[in-house]
Design an enzyme around this catalytic site. Structure first.
Site, PDB file in Angstrom:
ATOM      1  N   ASP A   1       0.063  -4.330   9.832  1.00 57.94           N
ATOM      2  CA  ASP A   1       0.915  -4.271   9.425  1.00 57.94           C
ATOM      3  C   ASP A   1       1.744  -5.356   9.965  1.00 57.94           C
ATOM      4  OD1 ASP A   1       0.500  -3.195   7.023  1.00 57.94           O
ATOM      5  OD2 ASP A   1       2.202  -0.943   7.318  1.00 57.94           O
TER       6      ASP A   1
ATOM      7  N   THR B   1       5.999  -6.012   9.771  1.00 56.80           N
ATOM      8  CA  THR B   1       6.996  -5.214  10.577  1.00 56.80           C
ATOM      9  C   THR B   1       6.907  -3.935  10.951  1.00 56.80           C
ATOM     10  OG1 THR B   1       7.838  -6.315   7.681  1.00 56.80           O
ATOM     11  CG2 THR B   1       9.391  -4.567   9.023  1.00 56.80           C
TER      12      THR B   1
ATOM     13  N   ASP C   1       0.291   3.201   1.021  1.00 52.44           N
ATOM     14  CA  ASP C   1      -0.822   2.931   1.788  1.00 52.44           C
ATOM     15  C   ASP C   1      -1.924   3.809   1.812  1.00 52.44           C
ATOM     16  OD1 ASP C   1       0.095   0.318   2.356  1.00 52.44           O
ATOM     17  OD2 ASP C   1       0.811   1.310   4.134  1.00 52.44           O
TER      18      ASP C   1
ATOM     19  N   ASP D   1       2.052   2.529   6.704  1.00 47.97           N
ATOM     20  CA  ASP D   1       3.641   3.102   6.233  1.00 47.97           C
ATOM     21  C   ASP D   1       4.511   3.581   5.482  1.00 47.97           C
ATOM     22  OD1 ASP D   1       4.657   1.077   5.879  1.00 47.97           O
ATOM     23  OD2 ASP D   1       5.978   0.201   7.094  1.00 47.97           O
TER      24      ASP D   1
END
Length: 1103
Positions: free
Chosen positions: A449, A451, A775, A771
């Site tokens: 990811d 972020t 996912d 997160d």
């Protein structure tokens, strides 16, 4: 869409938590209520309590302020309604573990052998001496005093059984203790948001009590049963309880029943807790299972079904419907375990050959010597003696077989993994599944990811386009027209989750704390920068007054909140991805606060002049908009989302900066140098993603790698019928580095595509970070799933193998180092262990065949095998990782455990050790001018000759342990040795114990004390191992093409189709089970017990 269902009725608003009165609900009443579903539950609530507020009143709680947090009240509720814990299965006591260890078949045989041996030592048949004299040539006449020492062998066997049972039981007890410690650590980190005393606080899940008002939001795993008080677009995945994969809409008017163990897939809301612990729906199931006893057994069988009692999440297709699992390729289990099992089988076969040969040679020699050379006639009276010799030969053969098995290996694997897991905790990796640790060492690709993982996840608005002006810095309040400023502040205040807030810094002078969604925190921070307080607006419009909320999800990419005005009209505020929301805007606010039509040309200009420049600087762009619904038009159809989210008026576009973590570029460079490809998979704008990828080092400015949006990715991997084709994915993934605007389904498709690909010779091992709730499928599909410990949802953590407690990419690099270190530690131990085994087998075989007795006595073998193996595995398995591990490519699934270089070292050192031992064995008495130990009578006193052989053998192993620290042909075997205090302690400790055994061991250890000169010669020959090691390292491995490698893994294509068919119901291919299926049960079981070899040596002499 589920309407917001709590209007703040006076009944609900004014209900106070009356803690003095008794509860008007019984535990049984609440249990029976929660067993009802949907409309049945709603009818029961209306009939019995009037509405949910009536239920709150009976539970003495306030739907707005919650419980007051009074400790007496909390204790009374725990006593009345139970605690929110499900008692775990009672751990086995140490005595139970001892009893289990005693059930082992080998141990039972040894116990019987010990009793027989003791019996034989005290019983002398009348003619035994004469018959023994006339048959065989294994020794002279024993003295009567020496015969009394025969009981030592039987006692030694019993002693070894006791040692082994205690070691096994202690190991099992330690493992269980560690597992429970890990579980409690995970449980302690589980917190949930409740309202107490009017304050929103987070408490441990175990502290939740009946009557608590819990706030539920996207991604939560519900910790207790409850009844909804208020909801916003709430959808729950109840598949863990019902098996139905469809998401269930929840609302106060239709279905307010919330069940523990279910996942919040969309929306938010509040519920009053009605059942906890063993009285909740999940608790009742666990109670029926006997406190999870059966669940634990299933977990052992299917360790990769990570949700425990939960049904495996299924990937979603384009329509958001779960795909049916049909003929999905099996996810392979631990690569290392598969290789070790296969290696054990190979060694077992070699051992079987050697032991069979030994028995045949011994029997042949005995028959020739007795009946031909000595000419002894066959008599039935001598039959017991013949049988005794045959049994002795058979036991010598079994000894050779068991000597061949590297029995310290399981212990080395366990110690290495356990040590790594403990140390990884300090490196912010909470390992949930042990095998993930070593799998990470083989990783070839990481899909990360953006972020929070690559970036700091501390967001701030740094640029804005408001009222026709593009500000490169946040403007001052006076620069924005008052009407637009009001709309902006109101839009941000009510259209961000009420759980998101900016809190004062923990330390004076520190940065304010961001709680909740970080993008929303950035927007709330903007209101503070504009000198307005969003909390004033929230106090004016509490969450229960929000008329309707369209929560953010991966398909919508936006969030909208509807307010109802006094005149009956409605106003909706929206925020979302700029390029998506701008397409739904038909107007925009200008400098004078008036609206202006937003034509396609204006929209394109805005994209080119504002959004693209922001994105190219790595900023996340968010559009803020609103829409009014006049009262005259009546109430809109809120379920017609496409119509509702159109005709918006754009208020502003803001650019949010999330700085790249300073340590990430270096971590990514290390990954690339280590042969690991890092890919960024993000929901952000492609320009933003590309800019961040360049800053991180995933992309270089002159690279021709692919950056792609999810929509384009889907178009290129699907055929005309819309089906995904592996060949199409294979054309994209090797060059793909950034996948932007991707959905969780895209991430799952990419991960699955890379794992299933055969375009490269080596099967890719993929690690994934995630997160969000959606996912889950990608985390499950990946070889190693990393969940975010801070930003991750409960669902993501449940689906993961490792939890990153700091959400930092550089922690993944640490996991790679530890994973590779586990692999190397096992290889180091194998190199050391197999050298010992090769030498021991040849010495036992040769000694048995030439002298019909082993030069190394049974109790000496006990020391060499049990203690040396345990110590060596502890010493070599606890080597700390070094940066040098990241300077090579991953080994891969096909790489053999024993490389050519290691094989060269094993055979090279075996040649040296065998030369020394045979020299000492056959001419040692001449060299040292001492009495020969060969052909000594049974129970004769220990000789210095055989003591020198034993001492030199042990010292060569101790010094060879230093050589075993290097497996890639490095010359400096002492490098970093003092960084491992365990290794140094074990080497010194082993030396000291060896001195004690030789000098003071006496009869039990078959040792005679040595002189200083003899000791110096033994040490010199031991140190010779180090010098010989330098010579072996000087021989180029390329010259030794004839050497074979060993310990290859089983590949999926090697598995017969009928066996794959048998395994179709399993979650994973377990290579260890595969090998067991093929009939070599004996050898694999041999590996499971560290001690087997030891006992067999003791077993050899009792006859």
């Amino acid at each position: 869409m589920a309407n917001n269902s709590f209007r703040g009725s006076k009944h609900g608003r004014r209900a106070e938590a009356n803690h003095d009165a008794e509860f008007s609900c019984t535990l049984q009443e609440l249990r029976s209520l929660m067993e009802l579903r949907g409309p049945d539950g709603l009818t029961k609530i209306q009939k019995t309590y009037g509405d949910v507020n009536g239920l709150c009143a009976r539970l003495r709680t306030s739907p707005v302020d919650g419980l007051d947090g009074n400790s007496e009240d909390i204790s009374r509720r725990k006593k009345e309604f139970g605690q929110n814990t499900i008692p775990p299965k009672k751990p086995k006591t140490f005595l139970q573990l001892v009893w289990e260890a005693l059930q082992d078949v080998t141990l039972i045989i040894l116990e019987v052998a010990a009793v027989i041996s003791l019996g034989l030592s005290f019983y002398r048949p009348p003619d035994a001496e004469r018959q023994s004299d006339s048959i065989g040539s294994t020794g002279g006449v024993e003295e009567e005093g020496e015969a009394e020492a025969g009981w030592i062998e039987g006692a030694a066997i019993l002693l070894s059984v006791v040692c082994v049972v205690l070691v096994t039981a202690f190991n099992d007890w330690s493992k269980e203790k560690q597992f429970r410690g890990l579980q409690s650590r995970i449980e302690q980190e589980q917190k949930f948001t409740v309202v107490r005393g009017g304050q929103v606080i987070q408490i441990n899940v175990s502290e939740i009590v009946v009557g608590d008002i819990a706030q539920v939001k996207y991604g939560d795993l519900l910790p207790a049963d409850g009844v909804l008080i208020q909801s916003n677009d709430l959808k729950i995945d109840e598949s863990s309880l019902t098996g139905e994969s469809d998401h269930v809409k929840k609302s106060v008017q239709e279905d307010p029943m919330m069940l523990s163990g279910t996942h919040v897939m969309e929306g938010s809301g509040k519920m009053v807790v009605t059942a906890v612990g063993v009285n909740s729906q999940t608790g009742i199931i666990f109670t029926l299972l006997g406190a999870g006893e059966e669940a634990e057994e299933k977990k052992d069988k299917k360790s990769k079904n990570k949700d425990g009692a939960n049904v495996e999440m299924q990937p979603l297709n384009e329509d958001g419907e779960p795909e049916k699992k049909k003929n999905l390729p099996k996810k392979e289990k631990s690569v290392l375990q598969g290789k070790l099992t296969k290696l054990a089988v190979q060694i077992g076969k070699a051992g079987l050959f050697m032991s069979t040969l030994t028995v045949i040679i011994l029997i042949t020699r005995f028959l020739i010597d007795t009946f031909w050379i000595q000419g002894v006639p066959w008599t039935s009276e001598c039959l017991p003696i013949y049988v005794q010799f045959l049994v002795k030969f058979f036991i010598i053969g079994v000894t050779v077989l068991v000597v061949a098995v590297p029995e310290g290996l399981p212990l080395a694997v366990t110690i290495s993994l356990a040590y790594s897991v403990k140390k990884m905790m300090k490196d912010n990796n909470l390992v949930r599944h042990l095998d993930a640790c070593e799998t990470m060492g083989n990783a070839t690709a990481i899909c990360s990811d953006k972020t929070g993982t690559l970036t700091m996840n501390r967001m701030a608005v740094v640029q804005a386009y408001i009222a026709g002006s593009y500000y490169k810095k946040v403007p001052k309040p006076h620069m924005i027209p008052a009407k637009i400023l009001d709309l902006l502040i109101w839009g941000i205040g009510v259209n961000c989750a009420y759980t998101t807030k900016i809190m004062p810094p923990e330390k004076e002078g520190g940065l304010p704390r961001q709680v909740g969604n970080k993008t929303e925190c950035a927007l709330l921070g903007l209101t503070l920068d504009l000198q307005r307080d969003y909390q004033t607006i929230r106090n004016e419009i509490p969450e229960e007054k929000l008329y309707k909320v369209y929560t953010f999800n991966s398909a919508r990419k936006s969030m909208s909140t509807v307010l109802k005005n006094h005149d009956g009209s409605y106003r909706m505020f929206s925020k979302g991805a700029s390029e998506i929301l701008l397409r739904k805007c038909s107007k925009i606010l200008k400098e004078n606060g008036k609206t202006k039509d937003l034509k396609p040309l204006d929209r394109d200009l805005l994209m080119k002049k504002v959004i693209e420049p922001m994105a190219s600087e790595g900023l996340r762009t968010i559009c803020l908009a609103y829409r009014d619904f006049p009262a005259a038009d009546g109430e809109p159809d809120w379920d017609n989302e496409a119509h509702i989210l159109s005709g918006l008026t754009c208020i502003a576009v803001v650019g949010i900066e999330d700085p790249v973590r300073p340590e990430v570029p270096d971590a990514i460079r290390k990954c690339q140098r280590a042969g690991i490809t890092v890919r960024m998979v993000t929901g952000d704008n492609i320009n933003t993603a590309r800019a961040i990828a360049v800053k991180c080092g995933i992309l270089q400015p002159d690279d021709d790698f692919l950056c792609m949006e999810g929509k384009e990715f889907n178009r290129r991997i699907r055929n005309e019928l819309g089906e995904i084709e592996q060949e199409r994915i294979d054309k994209i993934w090797p060059m793909l580095r950034v996948l932007a605007r991707s959905s969780p389904t895209d991430k799952h498709t990419l991960v699955k595509g890379i794992i299933d690909s055969t375009v490269l010779e080596q099967r890719q091992v993929v690690a994934v970070t995630g997160d969000g709730t959606n996912d889950g499928p990608a985390l499950k599909k990946a070889d190693v799933g990393f969940a975010m410990g801070i930003a991750g949802t409960d669902v993501a953590k449940e689906a993961s193998d490792i939890i990153l407690t700091d959400d930092n990419f550089s922690s993944i690099v640490k996991a790679v180092m530890w994973g590779r270190n586990v692999y190397d530690s096992i290889s180091k131990f194998l190199q050391f262990q197999l050298t010992v085994n090769v030498v021991a087998v040849i010495v036992a075989f040769t000694g048995a065949c030439i002298t019909q007795d082993s030069p190394l006595k049974a109790v000496q073998m006990l020391w060499v095998n049990l203690i040396m193996d345990t110590f060596a595995s502890l010493a070599l398995a606890t080597e700390p990782p070094t940066e040098a591990l990241l300077l090579r490519n991953p080994y891969g699934r096909k790489k053999p455990l024993i490389s050519r270089t290691m094989m060269k070292n094993i055979l090279g050192h075996a040649i040296y050790q065998l030369t020394v031992i045979f020299t000492l064995l056959f001419v040692g008495e001449t060299l040292f001018d001492i009495d020969s130990g060969r052909n000594a009578p049974l129970h004769a006193p220990a000789s210095q000759h055989y003591t020198i052989v034993f001492n030199t053998f042990v010292l060569m192993q101790i010094f060879n342990e230093l050589n075993a620290r290097k497996i890639h042909g490095e010359r400096n075997v002492f490098e970093g040795v003092f960084k491992n205090p365990i290794f140094c302690t074990i080497i010194l400790g082993t030396l000291l114990i060896q001195v004690v055994i030789v000098q003071f061991g006496g009869k039990p250890f078959s040792c005679a004390s040595l002189t200083v000169d003899q000791w110096l010669w033994c040490v010199f020959l031991g140190i010779g191992s180090l010098l010989w090691g330098q010579l072996v390292s000087s021989v180029p491995t390329s010259w030794l093409k004839f050497l074979k490698t060993a310990g290859h893994g089983t590949q999926q294509e090697e598995i017969p189709e009928e066996e794959l068919e048998e395994m179709k119901d399993l979650d994973a291919i377990d290579h260890a089970e595969m090998e067991l299926r093929r009939g070599q049960v004996l050898w694999c079981r041999g590996l499971q017990r560290i001690q087997t070899q030891v006992w067999s040596h003791l077993y050899r002499k009792w006859s």
